[in-house]
Design a protein around this motif. Structure first.
Motif, PDB file in Angstrom:
ATOM      1  N   CYS A 139       0.832  -1.212   0.000  1.00  0.00           N
ATOM      2  CA  CYS A 139       0.000   0.000   0.000  1.00  0.00           C
ATOM      3  C   CYS A 139       0.863   1.256   0.000  1.00  0.00           C
TER       4      CYS A 139
ATOM      5  N   VAL B 171      -2.774   2.769   4.060  1.00  0.00           N
ATOM      6  CA  VAL B 171      -3.385   3.896   3.350  1.00  0.00           C
ATOM      7  C   VAL B 171      -3.108   5.221   4.039  1.00  0.00           C
TER       8      VAL B 171
ATOM      9  N   GLY C 242      -6.795   8.070   4.385  1.00  0.00           N
ATOM     10  CA  GLY C 242      -7.077   6.989   3.450  1.00  0.00           C
ATOM     11  C   GLY C 242      -8.273   6.175   3.914  1.00  0.00           C
TER      12      GLY C 242
END
Length: 207
Positions: free
Chosen positions: A42, A68, A72
């Motif tokens: 990620c 994230v 995110g």
């Protein structure tokens, strides 16, 4: 060796694993090393919106949520209410719950209602539906997005699936489906470790 020397202490995910086990969930989540790998993927691709098909107790979800970053989002799909309850408790305890949205119903129904676009999709659910999941993920992806499918070696059972092994058959069908797919570039890596002999498939969306 890998966990003790490379991963260090991780109380949030360790507590999630303990709570999942105490709640009677099956021991089929990714390993700590695989979870860290998903987090790093990620981060490396700059994923800000991730789709996960198959929540279980939310162990892998927590790594994706870290990946994230602040702001995110991880959208995770779980069909079983008993699993989802445990997962939500793990999310709340981790401090990462504000990055996670969970849909509780059959994944194919949830997928039909989702809006894209996702930078990464992680598929770790019922294997007979792997082809369907990949095609839905493709519809929710952009060129350059990554789709990762777990459990694609199954101790070699994909080579000659037993008559009643629907998971191995579904996984074998996935290989056949993606081998000449016009929109996907594919590879797979075998893994041997805490979760036995298995592997992950990596699909990059080309167009």
């Amino acid at each position: 060796m890998i966990e003790s020397t490379l991963l260090g202490e991780d109380e949030a995910t360790a507590q999630a694993a303990r709570h999942s086990a105490a709640s009677g969930l099956p021991d089929i989540a990714v390993s700590p090393a695989q979870g860290r790998f998903l987090q790093m993927v990620c981060e490396l691709i700059g994923a800000r919106r991730v789709l996960e098909i198959g929540t279980l107790g939310g162990y892998s979800t927590l790594f994706l949520a870290r990946g994230v970053g602040v702001g995110g989002e991880v959208v995770t799909l779980e069909a079983k209410k008993t699993y989802a309850k445990v997962a939500q408790e793990n999310f709340d305890a981790s401090g990462l719950g504000d990055r996670i949205t969970m849909h509780i119903r059959a994944a194919l129904k949830s997928l039909a209602d989702l809006d894209g676009v996702f930078d990464l999709t992680f598929i770790d659910a019922d294997k007979p539906n792997n082809v369907n999941y990949v095609e839905h993920a493709l519809c929710l992806s952009r060129p350059g997005s990554l789709i990762i499918v777990d459990n694609v070696v199954r101790e070699g059972n994909i080579l000659d699936p037993a008559e009643g092994d629907e998971s191995a058959k579904g996984t074998r069908a996935l290989y056949e489906h993606v081998k000449d797919h016009p929109r996907l570039e594919a590879t797979a890596l075998q893994t041997v470790g805490a979760k036995g002999w298995d592997g992950m498939m990596f699909l990059r969306v080309k167009s």
